[in-house]
Write a protein that holds these residues in place. Sequence first.
Motif, PDB file in Angstrom:
ATOM      1  N   ALA A  41       0.823  -1.211   0.000  1.00  0.00           N
ATOM      2  CA  ALA A  41       0.000   0.000   0.000  1.00  0.00           C
ATOM      3  C   ALA A  41       0.858   1.262   0.000  1.00  0.00           C
ATOM      4  CB  ALA A  41      -0.925  -0.002   1.219  1.00  0.00           C
ATOM      5  N   ASP A  42       2.028   1.187   0.630  1.00  0.00           N
ATOM      6  CA  ASP A  42       2.838   2.387   0.840  1.00  0.00           C
ATOM      7  C   ASP A  42       4.022   2.523  -0.113  1.00  0.00           C
ATOM      8  OD1 ASP A  42       1.154   2.928   2.956  1.00  0.00           O
ATOM      9  OD2 ASP A  42       2.489   2.058   4.460  1.00  0.00           O
ATOM     10  N   ASN A  43       4.295   1.486  -0.923  1.00  0.00           N
ATOM     11  CA  ASN A  43       5.490   1.488  -1.762  1.00  0.00           C
ATOM     12  C   ASN A  43       5.181   0.956  -3.153  1.00  0.00           C
ATOM     13  OD1 ASN A  43       7.877   1.888   0.414  1.00  0.00           O
ATOM     14  ND2 ASN A  43       6.318   0.544   1.262  1.00  0.00           N
ATOM     15  N   SER A  44       6.074   1.265  -4.068  1.00  0.00           N
ATOM     16  CA  SER A  44       5.950   0.769  -5.437  1.00  0.00           C
ATOM     17  C   SER A  44       6.977  -0.341  -5.661  1.00  0.00           C
ATOM     18  CB  SER A  44       6.198   1.912  -6.421  1.00  0.00           C
ATOM     19  OG  SER A  44       6.175   1.446  -7.747  1.00  0.00           O
ATOM     20  N   PHE A  45       6.501  -1.498  -6.114  1.00  0.00           N
ATOM     21  CA  PHE A  45       7.382  -2.627  -6.400  1.00  0.00           C
ATOM     22  C   PHE A  45       7.174  -3.095  -7.835  1.00  0.00           C
ATOM     23  CE2 PHE A  45       6.817  -2.751  -1.791  1.00  0.00           C
ATOM     24  CZ  PHE A  45       8.132  -2.864  -1.363  1.00  0.00           C
ATOM     25  N   ASP A  46       8.214  -3.726  -8.384  1.00  0.00           N
ATOM     26  CA  ASP A  46       8.137  -4.282  -9.731  1.00  0.00           C
ATOM     27  C   ASP A  46       7.786  -5.763  -9.718  1.00  0.00           C
ATOM     28  OD1 ASP A  46       9.107  -1.847 -11.114  1.00  0.00           O
ATOM     29  OD2 ASP A  46      10.941  -2.273  -9.997  1.00  0.00           O
ATOM     30  N   LEU A  47       7.954  -6.406  -8.553  1.00  0.00           N
ATOM     31  CA  LEU A  47       7.692  -7.845  -8.440  1.00  0.00           C
ATOM     32  C   LEU A  47       7.513  -8.198  -6.972  1.00  0.00           C
ATOM     33  CD1 LEU A  47       7.720 -10.766  -9.737  1.00  0.00           C
ATOM     34  CD2 LEU A  47      10.158 -10.806  -9.176  1.00  0.00           C
ATOM     35  N   VAL A  48       6.629  -9.161  -6.706  1.00  0.00           N
ATOM     36  CA  VAL A  48       6.463  -9.710  -5.360  1.00  0.00           C
ATOM     37  C   VAL A  48       6.763 -11.202  -5.414  1.00  0.00           C
ATOM     38  CG1 VAL A  48       4.886 -10.115  -3.427  1.00  0.00           C
ATOM     39  CG2 VAL A  48       4.684  -8.018  -4.781  1.00  0.00           C
ATOM     40  N   ILE A  49       7.623 -11.665  -4.514  1.00  0.00           N
ATOM     41  CA  ILE A  49       7.848 -13.105  -4.318  1.00  0.00           C
ATOM     42  C   ILE A  49       7.141 -13.460  -3.028  1.00  0.00           C
ATOM     43  CG2 ILE A  49       9.559 -14.914  -3.944  1.00  0.00           C
ATOM     44  CD1 ILE A  49      11.526 -13.283  -5.586  1.00  0.00           C
ATOM     45  N   LEU A  50       6.120 -14.311  -3.128  1.00  0.00           N
ATOM     46  CA  LEU A  50       5.152 -14.474  -2.045  1.00  0.00           C
ATOM     47  C   LEU A  50       5.045 -15.914  -1.564  1.00  0.00           C
ATOM     48  CD1 LEU A  50       2.747 -13.178  -0.401  1.00  0.00           C
ATOM     49  CD2 LEU A  50       1.295 -13.783  -2.357  1.00  0.00           C
ATOM     50  N   ASP A  51       5.316 -16.111  -0.292  1.00  0.00           N
ATOM     51  CA  ASP A  51       5.025 -17.389   0.360  1.00  0.00           C
ATOM     52  C   ASP A  51       3.527 -17.422   0.676  1.00  0.00           C
ATOM     53  OD1 ASP A  51       5.285 -19.835   1.638  1.00  0.00           O
ATOM     54  OD2 ASP A  51       5.980 -18.961   3.519  1.00  0.00           O
ATOM     55  N   LEU A  52       2.960 -18.609   0.823  1.00  0.00           N
ATOM     56  CA  LEU A  52       1.539 -18.707   1.156  1.00  0.00           C
ATOM     57  C   LEU A  52       1.304 -18.912   2.647  1.00  0.00           C
ATOM     58  CD1 LEU A  52       0.058 -20.818  -1.787  1.00  0.00           C
ATOM     59  CD2 LEU A  52       0.069 -18.336  -1.492  1.00  0.00           C
ATOM     60  N   GLY A  53       2.092 -19.786   3.278  1.00  0.00           N
ATOM     61  CA  GLY A  53       1.895 -20.067   4.695  1.00  0.00           C
ATOM     62  C   GLY A  53       2.534 -19.024   5.573  1.00  0.00           C
ATOM     63  N   LEU A  54       1.861 -17.868   5.701  1.00  0.00           N
ATOM     64  CA  LEU A  54       2.426 -16.730   6.434  1.00  0.00           C
ATOM     65  C   LEU A  54       1.703 -16.499   7.754  1.00  0.00           C
ATOM     66  CD1 LEU A  54       2.649 -14.232   3.441  1.00  0.00           C
ATOM     67  CD2 LEU A  54       4.597 -15.342   4.562  1.00  0.00           C
ATOM     68  N   PRO A  55       2.392 -15.935   8.753  1.00  0.00           N
ATOM     69  CA  PRO A  55       1.710 -15.515   9.984  1.00  0.00           C
ATOM     70  C   PRO A  55       0.770 -14.337   9.714  1.00  0.00           C
ATOM     71  CG  PRO A  55       4.110 -15.614  10.264  1.00  0.00           C
ATOM     72  CD  PRO A  55       3.835 -15.704   8.801  1.00  0.00           C
ATOM     73  N   LYS A  56      -0.238 -14.189  10.540  1.00  0.00           N
ATOM     74  CA  LYS A  56      -1.169 -13.049  10.574  1.00  0.00           C
ATOM     75  C   LYS A  56      -2.132 -13.009   9.390  1.00  0.00           C
ATOM     76  CE  LYS A  56       1.811 -10.169  13.454  1.00  0.00           C
ATOM     77  NZ  LYS A  56       2.446  -8.859  13.641  1.00  0.00           N
ATOM     78  N   LEU A  57      -1.638 -13.254   8.197  1.00  0.00           N
ATOM     79  CA  LEU A  57      -2.508 -13.240   7.018  1.00  0.00           C
ATOM     80  C   LEU A  57      -1.912 -14.156   5.967  1.00  0.00           C
ATOM     81  CD1 LEU A  57      -5.085 -11.780   5.900  1.00  0.00           C
ATOM     82  CD2 LEU A  57      -3.512 -10.201   4.759  1.00  0.00           C
ATOM     83  N   ASP A  58      -2.687 -15.146   5.533  1.00  0.00           N
ATOM     84  CA  ASP A  58      -2.189 -16.116   4.570  1.00  0.00           C
ATOM     85  C   ASP A  58      -1.816 -15.426   3.258  1.00  0.00           C
ATOM     86  OD1 ASP A  58      -2.014 -19.191   4.114  1.00  0.00           O
ATOM     87  OD2 ASP A  58      -2.991 -18.423   2.291  1.00  0.00           O
ATOM     88  N   GLY A  59      -0.828 -16.000   2.575  1.00  0.00           N
ATOM     89  CA  GLY A  59      -0.386 -15.415   1.322  1.00  0.00           C
ATOM     90  C   GLY A  59      -1.481 -15.330   0.273  1.00  0.00           C
ATOM     91  N   SER A  60      -2.381 -16.293   0.259  1.00  0.00           N
ATOM     92  CA  SER A  60      -3.482 -16.249  -0.704  1.00  0.00           C
ATOM     93  C   SER A  60      -4.385 -15.046  -0.437  1.00  0.00           C
ATOM     94  CB  SER A  60      -4.296 -17.549  -0.662  1.00  0.00           C
ATOM     95  OG  SER A  60      -4.854 -17.750   0.623  1.00  0.00           O
ATOM     96  N   ASP A  61      -4.547 -14.688   0.831  1.00  0.00           N
ATOM     97  CA  ASP A  61      -5.340 -13.501   1.169  1.00  0.00           C
ATOM     98  C   ASP A  61      -4.598 -12.220   0.805  1.00  0.00           C
ATOM     99  OD1 ASP A  61      -7.614 -14.822   2.268  1.00  0.00           O
ATOM    100  OD2 ASP A  61      -6.432 -15.279   4.050  1.00  0.00           O
ATOM    101  N   VAL A  62      -3.281 -12.226   0.961  1.00  0.00           N
ATOM    102  CA  VAL A  62      -2.476 -11.085   0.528  1.00  0.00           C
ATOM    103  C   VAL A  62      -2.677 -10.856  -0.966  1.00  0.00           C
ATOM    104  CG1 VAL A  62      -0.130 -10.207   0.195  1.00  0.00           C
ATOM    105  CG2 VAL A  62      -0.738 -11.366   2.336  1.00  0.00           C
ATOM    106  N   LEU A  63      -2.604 -11.928  -1.730  1.00  0.00           N
ATOM    107  CA  LEU A  63      -2.769 -11.831  -3.179  1.00  0.00           C
ATOM    108  C   LEU A  63      -4.174 -11.379  -3.545  1.00  0.00           C
ATOM    109  CD1 LEU A  63      -1.683 -12.219  -6.015  1.00  0.00           C
ATOM    110  CD2 LEU A  63      -2.160 -14.668  -5.809  1.00  0.00           C
ATOM    111  N   LYS A  64      -5.161 -11.944  -2.872  1.00  0.00           N
ATOM    112  CA  LYS A  64      -6.554 -11.587  -3.155  1.00  0.00           C
ATOM    113  C   LYS A  64      -6.803 -10.109  -2.886  1.00  0.00           C
ATOM    114  CE  LYS A  64      -9.429 -14.614  -1.710  1.00  0.00           C
ATOM    115  NZ  LYS A  64     -10.288 -15.431  -0.804  1.00  0.00           N
ATOM    116  N   GLN A  65      -6.318  -9.608  -1.748  1.00  0.00           N
ATOM    117  CA  GLN A  65      -6.521  -8.203  -1.413  1.00  0.00           C
ATOM    118  C   GLN A  65      -5.749  -7.278  -2.359  1.00  0.00           C
ATOM    119  OE1 GLN A  65      -6.134  -7.033   2.710  1.00  0.00           O
ATOM    120  NE2 GLN A  65      -6.851  -9.028   3.451  1.00  0.00           N
TER     121      GLN A  65
END
Length: 221
Positions: A41-65
């Motif tokens: 939300a606060d930064n500009s990135f060219d690529l995200v490398i994303l794990d799914l099994g994350l604390p606090k919020l699952d990676g699939s939810d990160v991607l969905k949001q």
Amino acid sequence: MRILLVEDDELLAVGLLTALQRANYSVEHVADGAKAIRALADNSFDLVILDLGLPKLDGSDVLKQTRAKGNDVPVIILSARDSTTDRIIGLDLGADDYMVKPFDLEELLARIRVLERRRSGLPVNQLQLGDLVLDLGSSSVSWKGQPVELQRLEFILLKRLLENPQQILSRAQLEEALYGWGEGVESNAVDVHVHHLRKKISPAIIKTIRGVGYRIGQVQA
């Protein structure tokens, strides 16, 4: 290319950070899903490398949001979830690629280059402007057919400029590409790197737009 690495395995994260930085990428790291949402939300990135099994919020939810907010940043999922169903779900949620842990580092770097080519509209792993050629695969640069030896930050700066030929990039945009969170940045750091690039390539290759920023342009032979 500025990458956001979202990985809670500290050992794996350190190894990836080292490898990606050696490949001349600028990398930021967060270890949970909530921090990933804030970073995006606060930064500009060219690529995200994303794990799914994350604390606090699952990676699939990160991607969905992320996709629900209209953010189309390329995403590579790195996950131990190896079923076909998991892969399909990840891709359907908006991931651009999906790799299963354990993975081959060279393959990951190759897939990153594929996304770089797609983003830049390149048919090959090269950025070229006249006699200046930057090879993404070998992290090498040549000028008029001769190799040019660059330091890591010089390479990243040149790459960012070549990705935006004839466009003016502000000092803040270039600093963002070069330096990570919490790194102290000297007020003249970009000027110094530009000076070195001009010295190693050509005095006219990068133009200073006073009070605005820098622009790379083709030098006539």
